[in-house]
Design a protein around this motif. Structure first.
Motif, PDB file in Angstrom:
ATOM      1  N   GLU A  62       0.961  -1.208   0.106  1.00  0.00           N
ATOM      2  CA  GLU A  62       0.116  -0.110   0.110  1.00  0.00           C
ATOM      3  C   GLU A  62       0.743   1.294  -0.078  1.00  0.00           C
ATOM      4  N   ARG A  63       1.837   1.327   0.813  1.00  0.00           N
ATOM      5  CA  ARG A  63       2.555   2.486   0.932  1.00  0.00           C
ATOM      6  C   ARG A  63       3.431   2.663  -0.433  1.00  0.00           C
ATOM      7  N   LEU A  64       4.042   1.630  -0.936  1.00  0.00           N
ATOM      8  CA  LEU A  64       4.549   1.747  -2.071  1.00  0.00           C
ATOM      9  C   LEU A  64       3.788   2.329  -3.504  1.00  0.00           C
ATOM     10  N   ARG A 148      22.089  16.762   7.650  1.00  0.00           N
ATOM     11  CA  ARG A 148      20.481  17.082   7.680  1.00  0.00           C
ATOM     12  C   ARG A 148      19.805  16.252   7.022  1.00  0.00           C
ATOM     13  N   ARG A 149      18.439  15.847   7.310  1.00  0.00           N
ATOM     14  CA  ARG A 149      17.559  14.807   6.771  1.00  0.00           C
ATOM     15  C   ARG A 149      17.040  15.667   5.815  1.00  0.00           C
ATOM     16  N   LEU A 150      17.007  14.953   4.804  1.00  0.00           N
ATOM     17  CA  LEU A 150      16.139  15.574   3.472  1.00  0.00           C
ATOM     18  C   LEU A 150      14.796  16.157   3.792  1.00  0.00           C
ATOM     19  N   VAL A 159       8.691   9.166   0.851  1.00  0.00           N
ATOM     20  CA  VAL A 159       8.804   8.270  -0.163  1.00  0.00           C
ATOM     21  C   VAL A 159       9.823   7.611  -0.158  1.00  0.00           C
ATOM     22  N   LYS A 160       9.782   6.403  -0.195  1.00  0.00           N
ATOM     23  CA  LYS A 160      11.152   5.411  -0.098  1.00  0.00           C
ATOM     24  C   LYS A 160      11.736   5.361  -1.564  1.00  0.00           C
ATOM     25  N   SER A 161      12.485   6.280  -1.920  1.00  0.00           N
ATOM     26  CA  SER A 161      12.961   6.558  -3.092  1.00  0.00           C
ATOM     27  C   SER A 161      14.319   6.198  -3.258  1.00  0.00           C
ATOM     28  N   SER A 164      16.905   8.838  -2.487  1.00  0.00           N
ATOM     29  CA  SER A 164      17.022   9.668  -1.161  1.00  0.00           C
ATOM     30  C   SER A 164      18.060   8.613  -0.442  1.00  0.00           C
ATOM     31  N   TYR A 165      18.487   7.586  -0.603  1.00  0.00           N
ATOM     32  CA  TYR A 165      19.281   6.821   0.348  1.00  0.00           C
ATOM     33  C   TYR A 165      20.688   7.389  -0.042  1.00  0.00           C
ATOM     34  N   VAL A 166      21.049   8.215  -0.770  1.00  0.00           N
ATOM     35  CA  VAL A 166      22.308   8.863  -0.619  1.00  0.00           C
ATOM     36  C   VAL A 166      22.422   9.522   0.614  1.00  0.00           C
ATOM     37  N   ALA A 193      14.673  14.006  13.517  1.00  0.00           N
ATOM     38  CA  ALA A 193      13.611  13.321  12.316  1.00  0.00           C
ATOM     39  C   ALA A 193      13.803  11.976  12.493  1.00  0.00           C
ATOM     40  N   GLU A 194      14.797  11.235  12.247  1.00  0.00           N
ATOM     41  CA  GLU A 194      15.012   9.804  12.350  1.00  0.00           C
ATOM     42  C   GLU A 194      16.175   9.098  12.261  1.00  0.00           C
ATOM     43  N   GLY A 195      16.429   7.862  12.260  1.00  0.00           N
ATOM     44  CA  GLY A 195      17.591   7.276  11.945  1.00  0.00           C
ATOM     45  C   GLY A 195      17.796   7.078  10.387  1.00  0.00           C
ATOM     46  N   SER A 196      19.201   6.464   9.989  1.00  0.00           N
ATOM     47  CA  SER A 196      19.602   6.365   8.596  1.00  0.00           C
ATOM     48  C   SER A 196      18.462   5.384   7.781  1.00  0.00           C
ATOM     49  N   ALA A 197      18.105   4.641   8.461  1.00  0.00           N
ATOM     50  CA  ALA A 197      17.086   3.713   8.011  1.00  0.00           C
ATOM     51  C   ALA A 197      16.031   3.131   8.854  1.00  0.00           C
ATOM     52  N   MET A 198      15.636   4.115   9.687  1.00  0.00           N
ATOM     53  CA  MET A 198      14.823   3.587  11.008  1.00  0.00           C
ATOM     54  C   MET A 198      14.195   4.579  11.522  1.00  0.00           C
ATOM     55  N   ASN A 199      13.076   4.656  11.956  1.00  0.00           N
ATOM     56  CA  ASN A 199      12.458   5.741  12.980  1.00  0.00           C
ATOM     57  C   ASN A 199      12.840   5.439  14.333  1.00  0.00           C
ATOM     58  N   ILE A 217      10.168  12.152   7.909  1.00  0.00           N
ATOM     59  CA  ILE A 217      10.438  10.627   8.118  1.00  0.00           C
ATOM     60  C   ILE A 217       9.824   9.979   7.087  1.00  0.00           C
ATOM     61  N   LEU A 218      10.282   8.643   6.986  1.00  0.00           N
ATOM     62  CA  LEU A 218       9.582   7.724   6.353  1.00  0.00           C
ATOM     63  C   LEU A 218       8.615   7.286   7.207  1.00  0.00           C
ATOM     64  N   VAL A 219       7.675   6.883   7.040  1.00  0.00           N
ATOM     65  CA  VAL A 219       6.268   6.780   8.152  1.00  0.00           C
ATOM     66  C   VAL A 219       6.421   5.443   7.955  1.00  0.00           C
ATOM     67  N   GLY A 220       6.910   4.646   8.957  1.00  0.00           N
ATOM     68  CA  GLY A 220       7.534   3.337   9.147  1.00  0.00           C
ATOM     69  C   GLY A 220       6.274   2.384   9.357  1.00  0.00           C
ATOM     70  N   ILE A 221       6.174   1.375   8.870  1.00  0.00           N
ATOM     71  CA  ILE A 221       5.331   0.334   9.027  1.00  0.00           C
ATOM     72  C   ILE A 221       5.489  -0.339  10.433  1.00  0.00           C
ATOM     73  N   THR A 222       6.844  -0.496  10.694  1.00  0.00           N
ATOM     74  CA  THR A 222       7.090  -0.906  12.355  1.00  0.00           C
ATOM     75  C   THR A 222       6.881   0.232  13.296  1.00  0.00           C
ATOM     76  N   ARG A 223       7.081   1.444  12.878  1.00  0.00           N
ATOM     77  CA  ARG A 223       6.560   2.500  13.675  1.00  0.00           C
ATOM     78  C   ARG A 223       5.189   2.377  14.226  1.00  0.00           C
ATOM     79  N   CYS A 257      13.329   1.759  15.268  1.00  0.00           N
ATOM     80  CA  CYS A 257      12.527   0.604  14.880  1.00  0.00           C
ATOM     81  C   CYS A 257      12.449   0.649  13.169  1.00  0.00           C
ATOM     82  N   GLY A 258      12.458  -0.516  12.651  1.00  0.00           N
ATOM     83  CA  GLY A 258      12.173  -0.350  11.217  1.00  0.00           C
ATOM     84  C   GLY A 258      12.352  -1.959  10.586  1.00  0.00           C
ATOM     85  N   THR A 259      11.816  -2.070   9.437  1.00  0.00           N
ATOM     86  CA  THR A 259      11.726  -3.405   8.799  1.00  0.00           C
ATOM     87  C   THR A 259      13.270  -3.984   9.028  1.00  0.00           C
ATOM     88  N   GLY A 260      14.522  -3.359   8.834  1.00  0.00           N
ATOM     89  CA  GLY A 260      15.752  -3.815   8.888  1.00  0.00           C
ATOM     90  C   GLY A 260      16.141  -3.935  10.314  1.00  0.00           C
TER      91      GLY A 260
HETATM   92  C1  LIG Z   1      14.804   6.187   6.145  1.00  0.00           C
HETATM   93  C2  LIG Z   1      13.871   5.071   6.797  1.00  0.00           C
HETATM   94  N1  LIG Z   1      13.008   5.508   7.970  1.00  0.00           N
HETATM   95  C3  LIG Z   1      12.289   4.250   8.379  1.00  0.00           C
HETATM   96  C4  LIG Z   1      12.299   2.988   8.118  1.00  0.00           C
HETATM   97  C5  LIG Z   1      11.542   2.180   8.811  1.00  0.00           C
HETATM   98  O1  LIG Z   1      10.237   1.929   7.659  1.00  0.00           O
HETATM   99  P1  LIG Z   1       9.615   0.371   7.974  1.00  0.00           P
HETATM  100  O2  LIG Z   1       9.481   0.228   9.285  1.00  0.00           O
HETATM  101  O3  LIG Z   1       8.431   0.697   7.167  1.00  0.00           O
HETATM  102  O4  LIG Z   1      10.413  -0.469   7.469  1.00  0.00           O
HETATM  103  C6  LIG Z   1      12.995   2.630   7.047  1.00  0.00           C
HETATM  104  C7  LIG Z   1      13.042   1.707   6.493  1.00  0.00           C
HETATM  105  O5  LIG Z   1      13.319   0.420   6.856  1.00  0.00           O
HETATM  106  C8  LIG Z   1      13.923   3.785   6.540  1.00  0.00           C
HETATM  107  O6  LIG Z   1      14.581   3.427   5.196  1.00  0.00           O
END
Ligand SMILES: Cc1ncc(COP(=O)(O)O)c(C=O)c1O
Length: 309
Positions: A62-64, A148-150, A159-161, A164-166, A193-199, A217-223, A257-260
């Motif tokens: 859905e997010r995608l 700084r966060r984008l 948007v998990k583009s 943006s992961y640069v 804001a958040e971590g590099s790949a996590m909330n 932030i990426l509005v995380g599903i784990t969040r 928290c985050g999927t990874g």
């Molecule tokens: C920048 C960023 N923030 C937060 C998250 C957490 O999102 P999710 O819980 O949907 O995996 C991720 C991805 O894992 C991410 O890349």
């Protein structure tokens, strides 16, 4: 493939092909401009059920799909097709352990020029084996990043583009080169804001606080999962509000928290130790609950798990 072991087959250009054949040209638009969208979905292997349980597959898809509009993406596959393809790549992998699925929508046209509309898009999907992505037992030593966060008006973090992961890579690299485990991004206004790949969540006086969806932030599903478990199972008050940098130093507990990352307690921020330097009780309880839920052990949340055998 230095650090990953993919399944033998990927979904590419409308069919399942051996992973070696899933190749894009160097002329591809998304390779040149970062114009892709992706998801990361975990599957947990359940010994008891001898199957892999995909966690919140529907919400990830859905997010995608919701974010297609930002990058003017149009692909032949529907949301239902994408869900079915995620299941099928896992089934075809034959893996009997934890996996990570990576669906990607990308500007597949061989064309030059940084624009979004009228550029053809495609969908592909692969799966890899994945265990813990970061330390989740002892607690992480994290640092506030100088990057700084984008911001939403530059490249929207919601948007998990691909491009943006640069930003994420810059912060994660800086933190690791300085001897930390992870980075915390501040926004342009200096708030968290958040971590590099996590909330990120902090605990202050038994209240769980996380940054709002408008905080770059990426509005995380784990969040979302953590917020629901905290409210429903632990009866905690959960608040979404801006977090100031210094709140990271004075809070009782913090975790990513985050999927990874899953649920990863933080033990220090900028060398300031939180509490007694070990994961706090609320972080621990939420981590335990999270693992019970993803392993399909909690009936109430069983609908979040899609079994693949
Ligand atoms: C920048 C960023 N923030 C937060 C998250 C957490 O999102 P999710 O819980 O949907 O995996 C991720 C991805 O894992 C991410 O890349």
């Amino acid at each position: 493939m230095a650090n990953m072991e993919p399944g033998k087959e990927a979904y590419f250009e409308g069919r399942y092909v051996p992973i070696e054949e899933a190749q894009v040209s160097i002329l591809t638009h998304s390779f040149n401009y970062g114009t892709g969208l992706f998801e990361g979905i975990r599957g947990y292997y359940s010994d008891a059920e001898d199957c892999i349980l995909l966690f919140r597959l529907k919400e990830h898809v859905e997010r995608l799909v919701r974010n297609f509009n930002v990058l003017c993406m149009e692909i032949p596959e529907s949301a239902e097709d994408i869900e079915a393809i995620c299941v099928e790549v896992v089934r075809r992998s034959g893996f009997h352990e934890g996996v990570y699925i990576r669906p990607i929508c990308y500007k597949s046209e061989l064309s030059l020029g940084p624009k979004l509309n009228g550029v053809e898009s495609s969908f592909c999907c692969y799966v890899i084996k994945l265990g813990d992505y970061c330390e989740i037992e002892a607690g992480l030593d994290v640092a506030v990043s100088s990057w700084r966060r984008l911001s939403d008006n530059a490249i929207p973090s919601r948007v998990k583009s691909v491009g943006s992961y640069v930003n994420s890579s810059l912060a994660a690299t800086e933190a690791r080169q300085a001897g930390f485990d992870e980075a915390v991004f501040l926004r342009q206004d200096g708030s968290v804001a958040e971590g590099s790949a996590m909330n990120i969540f902090i605990v202050l006086d038994n209240m769980l606080i996380t940054t709002p969806p408008t905080a770059d932030i990426l509005v995380g599903i784990t969040r979302n999962t953590v917020m629901e478990l905290a409210r429903e199972e632990l009866g905690l008050e959960v608040v979404e509000r801006p977090i100031g940098r210094s709140e990271l130093y004075v809070c009782d507990e913090a975790f990513f928290c985050g999927t990874g990352a899953q649920v990863a307690p933080v033990r220090s921020v900028d060398r300031r130790v939180l509490g007694n330097g070990t994961p706090g009780p609320i972080s621990r309880q939420l981590q335990q609950l999270y693992f019970d839920v993803v392993m399909g052990k909690v009936d109430r949340y069983r609908h979040w798990c899609t079994p693949v055998s």
